[in-house]
Design an enzyme around this catalytic site. Structure first.
Site, PDB file in Angstrom:
ATOM      1  CB  CYS A 170      -0.915  -0.008   1.227  1.00 29.10           C
ATOM      2  SG  CYS A 170      -1.768   1.560   1.488  1.00 29.10           S
TER       3      CYS A 170
ATOM      4  CB  CYS B 278       1.072   1.180   4.384  1.00 39.60           C
ATOM      5  SG  CYS B 278      -0.546   0.776   5.096  1.00 39.60           S
TER       6      CYS B 278
ATOM      7  CG  ASP C 198      -2.964  14.859  -3.814  1.00 37.79           C
ATOM      8  OD1 ASP C 198      -3.908  14.147  -3.452  1.00 37.79           O
ATOM      9  OD2 ASP C 198      -2.394  14.723  -4.920  1.00 37.79           O
TER      10      ASP C 198
ATOM     11  CG  HIS D 220      -4.137  -0.878   5.041  1.00 38.84           C
ATOM     12  ND1 HIS D 220      -3.716  -0.099   3.976  1.00 38.84           N
ATOM     13  CD2 HIS D 220      -4.969  -1.806   4.528  1.00 38.84           C
ATOM     14  CE1 HIS D 220      -4.268  -0.562   2.862  1.00 38.84           C
ATOM     15  NE2 HIS D 220      -5.042  -1.597   3.173  1.00 38.84           N
TER      16      HIS D 220
ATOM     17  CG  ASN E 264     -12.826  10.338  -4.041  1.00 41.22           C
ATOM     18  OD1 ASN E 264     -13.866  10.990  -4.085  1.00 41.22           O
ATOM     19  ND2 ASN E 264     -11.668  10.825  -4.453  1.00 41.22           N
TER      20      ASN E 264
ATOM     21  N   GLY F 114     -14.439   6.762  -7.385  1.00 37.44           N
ATOM     22  CA  GLY F 114     -13.179   7.207  -7.984  1.00 37.44           C
ATOM     23  C   GLY F 114     -11.985   7.066  -7.060  1.00 37.44           C
TER      24      GLY F 114
ATOM     25  CG  HIS G 218      -4.136   3.827   3.713  1.00 32.30           C
ATOM     26  ND1 HIS G 218      -3.116   3.101   4.316  1.00 32.30           N
ATOM     27  CD2 HIS G 218      -4.542   4.736   4.643  1.00 32.30           C
ATOM     28  CE1 HIS G 218      -2.919   3.552   5.549  1.00 32.30           C
ATOM     29  NE2 HIS G 218      -3.783   4.551   5.772  1.00 32.30           N
TER      30      HIS G 218
ATOM     31  CG  HIS H 134      -7.075   9.092   0.688  1.00 33.69           C
ATOM     32  ND1 HIS H 134      -7.188   7.782   0.272  1.00 33.69           N
ATOM     33  CD2 HIS H 134      -7.408   9.851  -0.385  1.00 33.69           C
ATOM     34  CE1 HIS H 134      -7.557   7.756  -0.999  1.00 33.69           C
ATOM     35  NE2 HIS H 134      -7.704   8.995  -1.423  1.00 33.69           N
TER      36      HIS H 134
HETATM   37  P1  AMP Z   1      -8.223   9.102  -4.518  1.00 34.49           P
HETATM   38  O1  AMP Z   1      -8.536   9.231  -5.959  1.00 34.49           O
HETATM   39  O2  AMP Z   1      -9.250   9.699  -3.613  1.00 34.49           O
HETATM   40  O3  AMP Z   1      -7.857   7.686  -4.130  1.00 34.49           O
HETATM   41  O4  AMP Z   1      -6.960  10.019  -4.275  1.00 34.49           O
HETATM   42  C1  AMP Z   1      -5.659   9.569  -4.265  1.00 34.49           C
HETATM   43  C2  AMP Z   1      -4.786  10.796  -4.172  1.00 34.49           C
HETATM   44  O5  AMP Z   1      -3.479  10.395  -3.772  1.00 34.49           O
HETATM   45  C3  AMP Z   1      -4.632  11.554  -5.496  1.00 34.49           C
HETATM   46  O6  AMP Z   1      -5.080  12.906  -5.316  1.00 34.49           O
HETATM   47  C4  AMP Z   1      -3.132  11.484  -5.773  1.00 34.49           C
HETATM   48  O7  AMP Z   1      -2.620  12.649  -6.358  1.00 34.49           O
HETATM   49  C5  AMP Z   1      -2.557  11.235  -4.386  1.00 34.49           C
HETATM   50  N1  AMP Z   1      -1.274  10.540  -4.362  1.00 34.49           N
HETATM   51  C6  AMP Z   1      -0.942   9.385  -4.995  1.00 34.49           C
HETATM   52  N2  AMP Z   1       0.333   9.050  -4.708  1.00 34.49           N
HETATM   53  C7  AMP Z   1       0.810  10.013  -3.860  1.00 34.49           C
HETATM   54  C8  AMP Z   1       2.067  10.233  -3.217  1.00 34.49           C
HETATM   55  N3  AMP Z   1       3.095   9.388  -3.368  1.00 34.49           N
HETATM   56  N4  AMP Z   1       2.197  11.318  -2.438  1.00 34.49           N
HETATM   57  C9  AMP Z   1       1.170  12.185  -2.276  1.00 34.49           C
HETATM   58  N5  AMP Z   1      -0.042  12.020  -2.845  1.00 34.49           N
HETATM   59  C10 AMP Z   1      -0.213  10.961  -3.640  1.00 34.49           C
HETATM   60 ZN    ZN Z   2      -2.280   1.289   3.691  1.00 35.92          ZN
END
Ligand code: AMP
Ligand code: ZN
Length: 114
Positions: A4, A7, A30, A46, A87, A93, A98, A100
């Site tokens: 993950c 994680c 982000d 997690h 989401n 989407g 994990h 957030h």
């Molecule tokens: P979601 O579509 O709600 O699952 O959002 C996932 C979010 O994680 C997106 O806005 C990505 O830009 C962000 N994301 C993915 N990888 C990373 C990372 N390594 N560091 C920071 N944000 C990330």
């Molecule tokens: Zn996780």
């Protein structure tokens, strides 16, 4: 969970710009911001999504909102407003499995939800 990405961020195996951390919660920028302020606030545990929250998680989920409130103040968007989004699953989407919470602000976000 070993595969993950969030994680791995919690475990510092992947770098991130951390804005808040305690024993249960991490907040970081982000990587692909959609607004001047775009922060992800996550439980270190997690939990896949809202679907997977259990009774014993109620404390950390409540505390996440306290962190969001403080970050909004710190980032200067408490007055102007912001959006908190989580989401869930395919139709929601969700890309990272994990739990957030996106804290998004610093510009006019409009009225559209979907
Ligand atoms: P979601 O579509 O709600 O699952 O959002 C996932 C979010 O994680 C997106 O806005 C990505 O830009 C962000 N994301 C993915 N990888 C990373 C990372 N390594 N560091 C920071 N944000 C990330
Ligand atoms: Zn996780």
């Amino acid at each position: 969970m070993s595969d993950c990405i969030f994680c791995k961020i919690v475990n510092k195996e992947i770098p991130s710009e951390v804005l808040y951390e305690d024993d249960q919660i991490l907040a970081f920028k982000d990587i692909n911001p959609v607004a001047p302020v775009h922060i992800l606030v996550i439980p270190k545990k997690h939990i896949i999504s809202v679907n997977d929250i259990i009774d014993e998680d109620s404390g950390v989920i409540g505390n996440i909102f306290i962190v969001i409130k403080k970050l909004a103040l710190q980032q200067g968007v408490a007055e102007t407003g912001y959006r908190v989004i989580t989401n869930v699953g395919r139709d929601g989407g969700q890309e990272v499995a994990h739990l957030h919470f996106h804290l998004i602000g610093g510009k006019e976000l409009g009225k559209k939800i979907g």
